[in-house]
Design an enzyme around this catalytic site. Structure first.
Site, PDB file in Angstrom:
ATOM      1  N   GLY A 137       0.822  -1.197   0.000  1.00 39.55           N
ATOM      2  CA  GLY A 137       0.000   0.000   0.000  1.00 39.55           C
ATOM      3  C   GLY A 137       0.856   1.246   0.000  1.00 39.55           C
TER       4      GLY A 137
ATOM      5  N   ALA B  96       0.610   8.513   3.120  1.00 39.85           N
ATOM      6  CA  ALA B  96       1.134   9.866   3.039  1.00 39.85           C
ATOM      7  C   ALA B  96       2.640   9.866   3.275  1.00 39.85           C
ATOM      8  CB  ALA B  96       0.455  10.740   4.077  1.00 39.85           C
TER       9      ALA B  96
ATOM     10  N   GLY C  48       4.866   7.210   2.766  1.00 40.80           N
ATOM     11  CA  GLY C  48       5.721   6.353   1.961  1.00 40.80           C
ATOM     12  C   GLY C  48       4.972   5.121   1.521  1.00 40.80           C
TER      13      GLY C  48
ATOM     14  N   VAL D 268       4.474   0.903   1.536  1.00 39.48           N
ATOM     15  CA  VAL D 268       4.677  -0.269   2.386  1.00 39.48           C
ATOM     16  C   VAL D 268       4.838  -1.501   1.506  1.00 39.48           C
ATOM     17  CG1 VAL D 268       3.739  -1.675   4.224  1.00 39.48           C
ATOM     18  CG2 VAL D 268       3.264   0.759   4.165  1.00 39.48           C
TER      19      VAL D 268
ATOM     20  N   LYS E  82       7.950  -0.262   5.722  1.00 37.67           N
ATOM     21  CA  LYS E  82       7.507   1.041   5.242  1.00 37.67           C
ATOM     22  C   LYS E  82       8.723   1.852   4.861  1.00 37.67           C
ATOM     23  CE  LYS E  82       4.215   4.546   6.311  1.00 37.67           C
ATOM     24  NZ  LYS E  82       2.912   3.963   6.215  1.00 37.67           N
TER      25      LYS E  82
ATOM     26  N   ASP F 142      -3.526  11.351  11.871  1.00 36.70           N
ATOM     27  CA  ASP F 142      -4.068  10.834  10.618  1.00 36.70           C
ATOM     28  C   ASP F 142      -4.934   9.602  10.863  1.00 36.70           C
ATOM     29  OD1 ASP F 142      -4.583  10.814   7.940  1.00 36.70           O
ATOM     30  OD2 ASP F 142      -2.666   9.943   7.339  1.00 36.70           O
TER      31      ASP F 142
END
Ligand SMILES: *[C@@H]1O[C@H](CO)[C@@H](O)[C@H](O)[C@H]1NC(C)=O
Ligand SMILES: *[C@@H]1O[C@H](CO)[C@@H](O)[C@H](O)[C@H]1NC(C)=O
Ligand SMILES: *[C@@H]1O[C@H](CO)[C@@H](O)[C@H](O)[C@H]1NC(C)=O
Ligand SMILES: *[C@@H]1O[C@H](CO)[C@@H](O)[C@H](O)[C@H]1NC(C)=O
Ligand SMILES: *[C@@H]1O[C@H](CO)[C@@H](O)[C@H](O)[C@H]1NC(C)=O
Ligand SMILES: *[C@@H]1O[C@H](CO)[C@@H](O)[C@H](O)[C@H]1NC(C)=O
Ligand SMILES: *[C@@H]1O[C@H](CO)[C@@H](O)[C@H](O)[C@H]1NC(C)=O
Ligand SMILES: *[C@@H]1O[C@H](CO)[C@@H](O)[C@H](O)[C@H]1NC(C)=O
Ligand SMILES: *[C@@H]1O[C@H](CO)[C@@H](O)[C@H](O)[C@H]1NC(C)=O
Ligand SMILES: *[C@@H]1O[C@H](CO)[C@@H](O)[C@H](O)[C@H]1NC(C)=O
Ligand SMILES: *[C@@H]1O[C@H](CO)[C@@H](O)[C@H](O)[C@H]1NC(C)=O
Length: 805
Positions: free
Chosen positions: A516, A519, A521, A523, A541, A636
């Protein structure tokens, strides 16, 4: 031919299909041109006249398609192979052994490749037969000369009447069922000394002898009645075993260089089903020999203890087998230890000492301290990042301490007063990835930007928005966002592992499998190999380069703050990497996905499950805000950042990163931290950012969980329902909460809880941060411990515009 089968052999033939006699079997001579094929029907080729020994093909292990050309005892039920030909080159089904005049016995595979042949044939072979002694003999054409004998090319076993000349060797097998050359050997040296020693495979490098007769012998003789001796030039005997006397007619004997290092003389009654009995062992205690250039009798970090005269290998407390299938192999620590790891968590009580009495590892020490009490020895090892094990014992009347590093070799039980092995074991091994794994599948940032635009356009008809937007842009430029987190990291005690970039490239197979994008970076899925043993899955990540400040200290501080969090509703950080501009974080992996896919998928998850998830997220956030030594504001919170573990427990991911990013963003900030739709008004206004921003996002999330829909959805709903917060407040005010959950029977039957959850959510999404409850209050309200008061309108646009300050 035409030898009648002895009745006893018949009996065994019937009892055990193993002893099926093939049609091609020969009692007596075979001549050049004769051959035998490896198959299950024709296992035996040659049988000795008495029927005691057979020559042919056997299966060395469970693989029924592989054959070993060998000699074995034909009348006893246990498969006892005494000689074997193709030990390194097992024969596939259909291979053929043939007697040839010029090359002796030749074993070829069906495709024609040669697997084995007799070495050093002394002449031309005229015939071959299996002697009653167990000796396979090839004779010259004039029957008086033996051009080859299996007795002169021994493997691991000597049989009665077999004589070993100077310069010959017996080699052990690798294991019970692997007939490749093993570690131990018996050598009758050119000087007449009979010795046992071990070699360091795959080479022939020899360690010191662990048994020797110091004789000046001519021959090693195994007598007919089981007497084994070295015969000297002056005709005296050095007896290894005594004569077994009159029983010789009733007993089989063999002397085998066993794969565990013992040279053992065995006997077996000829007419019974009882097992082989060991008569003598050399040496008597296989645990005592030490090999200073190898692991010793057992593997590394293991220790040897004697059980029924045979060596058994054990791993010390806190260690386990490197290869679970090799109980006599090396052991590995079940925890991470090393100066680098300790440096990341420099607390003294990371480790504890396990005491093993009477265990010694004679080598691997790097320092000796004397006089030094056992207690001092313990402390000294605990405080020394090099120290893996310390030995405390009395030496010349004084206590001494030998500190040792890994790998330990030649470990063994040694009965000696006051001998103690002090094993340093990590206390908290929970940081070791092992059980539950999460999938930090941070979904592609699929916040649909066009939707946001539409949302903005809804507001746009309020002309004020334009002014507001201008103001926002202006304020972002002007302002340094202050996150009021306490900077208190004196007691760093995280158990993070440091990874090299190289290691992570390898673990992720060159950053191949993308899980995925977020915001911060991308993964990637990876598999890490800690301690050479097990591999396990992780999410790696890779923080966008340049986003994170390059200062090593700041990065480490932040990572340590994250690493110190331990909560069942948080995704665990396992380690990190910082090399050049690269900054990577290694997390738990789990394949159950994000809350977003769970909520907004095809079928609605059960109401109860959703409530549990809500509680989990609330507890995780409460922990981050109030219960860590350093407060962590997530910034977030959204369904893409909540992952579900195997039991559908909510696990918050990506926490702590906001702070990392903020470090160098004061000048170049182009985007507001957090994700549109979930961010609180403070971000746009000249107000301090506090933990209340997370409370706001949690409120939005809570509404989404209740309704199983996204907070903004312009397409699926009509205008008044498009903005979830507004619609929810309308429903609450009008008493039409049922509309929010549509046909969700469970939720409708749980009206009280439904109402409470909506009310809590409405408190959380108050525009005014001071009106929002703390996460502690939120959890108390959710659990029904404190009463939920009637919430005011969350965004009273008409009276107080959000940007008005
Ligand atoms: C046994 O081997 C012989 C040759 O060695 C062969 O002629 C015979 O067919 C084999 N028997 C079976 C059942 O395969
Ligand atoms: C023949 O078979 C053996 C054993 O299966 C194998 O090792 C070898 O590579 C094969 N040789 C050829 C030429 O196919
Ligand atoms: C080979 O045979 C000859 C007699 O034919 C004998 O003298 C010699 O010792 C034998 N060599 C070996 C190595 O057995
Ligand atoms: C066969 O074994 C017998 C003892 O059973 C022995 O006397 C004889 O010499 C052996 N024959 C050969 C050719 O080795
Ligand atoms: C025996 O062990 C060796 C060395 O570990 C290995 O290469 C070989 O494949 C093994 N043989 C069998 C039949 O398992
Ligand atoms: C025979 O030789 C051994 C050493 O090999 C020696 O110990 C022994 O005394 C000798 N015996 C005689 C009778 O010479
Ligand atoms: C070895 O054993 C034989 C008979 O088994 C005996 O005559 C001899 O004396 C023994 N030798 C020694 C040194 O004990
Ligand atoms: C022979 O040994 C096997 C295991 O090694 C054991 O299970 C069996 O009971 C033994 N048989 C006798 C008769 O002692
Ligand atoms: C290992 O043992 C051999 C023979 O006992 C000895 O010569 C050598 O010095 C030893 N090496 C070490 C490192 O102890
Ligand atoms: C390990 O050692 C024990 C004792 O020597 C032996 O019984 C066992 O078969 C060995 N296991 C393997 C896999 O080598
Ligand atoms: C931690 O250690 C305990 C006891 O030493 C053990 O039972 C447990 O399985 C270990 N946990 C992990 C994850 O290795």
């Amino acid at each position: 031919m035409g030898f009648p089968l002895p009745p006893f052999l018949f009996c065994i033939l019937i009892l055990s299909p193993f002893f099926l006699v093939a049609q091609s079997q020969s009692i007596g001579n075979v001549t050049p041109g004769a051959s035998h094929t490896a198959s299950d029907i024709n296992s035996t080729w040659l049988v000795s006249p008495s029927g005691d020994f057979a020559f042919g093909f056997q299966h060395p292990n469970e693989d029924k398609d592989l054959f070993l050309l060998s000699i074995w005892y034909a009348k006893i039920p246990e498969k006892t192979i005494v000689w074997y030909a193709n030990r390194d080159n097992l024969a596939p089904r259909g291979s053929k052994v043939e007697l040839t005049a010029d090359r002796g016995l030749v074993l070829t595979a069906q495709n024609g490749s040669e697997l084995w042949k007799t070495e050093s044939l002394n002449g031309t072979a005229g015939s071959g037969f299996m002697n009653d002694t167990g000796n396979l003999v090839l004779q010259g054409s004039n029957r008086n000369i033996n051009v080859w004998e299996s007795f002169n090319d021994p493997r691991d076993t000597l049989l009665p009447l077999q004589i070993m000349e100077r310069g010959r060797t017996l080699s052990s097998r690798l294991s019970e069922s692997n007939f490749s050359k093993g570690r131990f050997q018996l050598q009758f040296l050119q000087d007449g000394n009979l010795v046992l020693n071990s070699i360091n495979l795959p080479t022939d490098y020899m360690n010191e002898n662990y048994y020797q007769t110091n004789t000046n012998g001519l021959q090693l003789v195994f007598g007919q009645s089981g007497d084994l001796y070295v015969l000297s030039e002056n005709n005296t005997k050095f007896n290894l075993t005594s004569d077994q006397g009159s029983s010789s007619g009733q007993l089989y004997f063999r002397a085998t260089m066993d794969f565990d290092g013992l040279f053992t003389v065995y006997s077996h009654p000829k007419d019974s089903f009882s097992n082989w009995t060991a008569l003598r062992y050399f040496p008597e205690n296989m645990c005592l020999p030490v090999f200073n250039q190898s692991s010793g009798v057992c593997g590394y970090n293991s220790y040897c203890s004697l059980e029924n005269n045979r060596p058994v290998c054990k791993c010390p407390t806190g260690y386990s087998l490197l290869d679970p299938n090799d109980p006599n192999g090396s052991c590995k620590p079940d925890f991470i230890q090393g100066c680098k790891e300790d440096e990341l968590s420099p607390t003294k009580d990371l480790y504890e000492i396990e005491v093993l009495n009477s265990i010694e590892w004679p080598y691997s020490d790097y320092v000796q301290l004397k006089p030094f009490s056992e207690e001092e020895c313990k402390q000294s090892c605990l405080e020394d990042c090099m120290c893996a094990v310390a030995i405390s014992r009395i030496d010349n009347g004084v206590f001494g301490c030998w500190k040792k590093k890994l790998p330990l070799s030649n470990g063994r039980v040694q009965n000696r007063q006051n001998l103690k092995a002090l094993i340093k074991v990590r206390k908290d091994n929970s940081s070791l990835p092992g059980q539950p794994f999460l999938n930090p599948e941070i979904r592609k940032r699929n916040e649909n930007d066009t939707l946001i635009l539409v949302l903005l356009s809804v507001f746009a008809f309020l002309t004020l928005i334009l002014l507001g937007a201008l103001w926002v842009g202006f304020s972002i430029y002007q302002k340094k966002l202050k996150i009021n987190q306490r900077v208190d990291r004196v007691n760093v005690d995280s158990n993070l592992r440091y990874f090299s970039y190289e290691e992570l490239i390898k673990a992720t197979d060159g950053f191949k499998d993308e899980l995925g994008r977020g915001a911060f970076g991308v993964v990637y899925k990876g598999a890490i190999n800690i301690n050479m043993g097990s591999t396990f899955l992780v999410g790696v990540k890779k923080l966008t380069t340049g986003l994170v400040q390059e200062g090593e200290k700041e990065f480490r501080n932040e990572v340590n703050v994250i690493g110190r969090t331990h909560h069942k509703n948080l995704v665990r950080l396992l380690g990190f990497c910082e090399e050049g501009p690269q900054r990577l974080l290694v997390y738990e992996y789990m394949s159950n996905g994000t809350l977003a896919s769970f909520l907004f998928g095809d079928s609605k998850p059960a109401w109860n499950q959703r409530i549990q998830i809500t509680f989990g997220i609330a507890r995780g956030l409460l922990y981050l805000h109030d219960e860590c030594s350093t407060q962590i504001i997530h910034c977030d919170i959204k369904p893409q950042n909540i992952l579900l573990d195997d039991y559908n427990n909510a696990r918050i991911s990506d926490f702590g990163l906001a702070k990392l990013l903020q470090m160098n963003q004061s000048q170049t900030n182009t985007a507001i931290r957090g994700t549109k739709g979930y961010v609180a008004g403070e971000w746009f206004r000249n107000m301090p950012i506090t933990a209340k921003v997370d409370v706001y996002s949690f409120g939005i999330l809570l509404l989404e969980i209740i309704c199983c829909r996204r907070s903004v959805d312009m397409e699926a709903f009509n205008e008044e329902q498009a903005i979830l917060t507004d619609w929810a407040y309308d429903c609450y005010r009008e008493g039409t909460l049922y509309a929010l959950v549509e046909n969700d029977e469970e939720a409708l039957n749980d009206k009280k809880n439904l109402e409470r959850l909506v009310m809590v959510a409405l408190w959380c999404i108050q525009e005014d941060p001071y009106l929002r409850p703390t996460m502690r209050k939120v959890t108390l309200m959710l659990e029904g411990v404190v009463e939920v008061l009637v919430p005011p309108c969350p965004s009273p646009y008409t009276t107080t515009a959000p940007w008005r300050d």
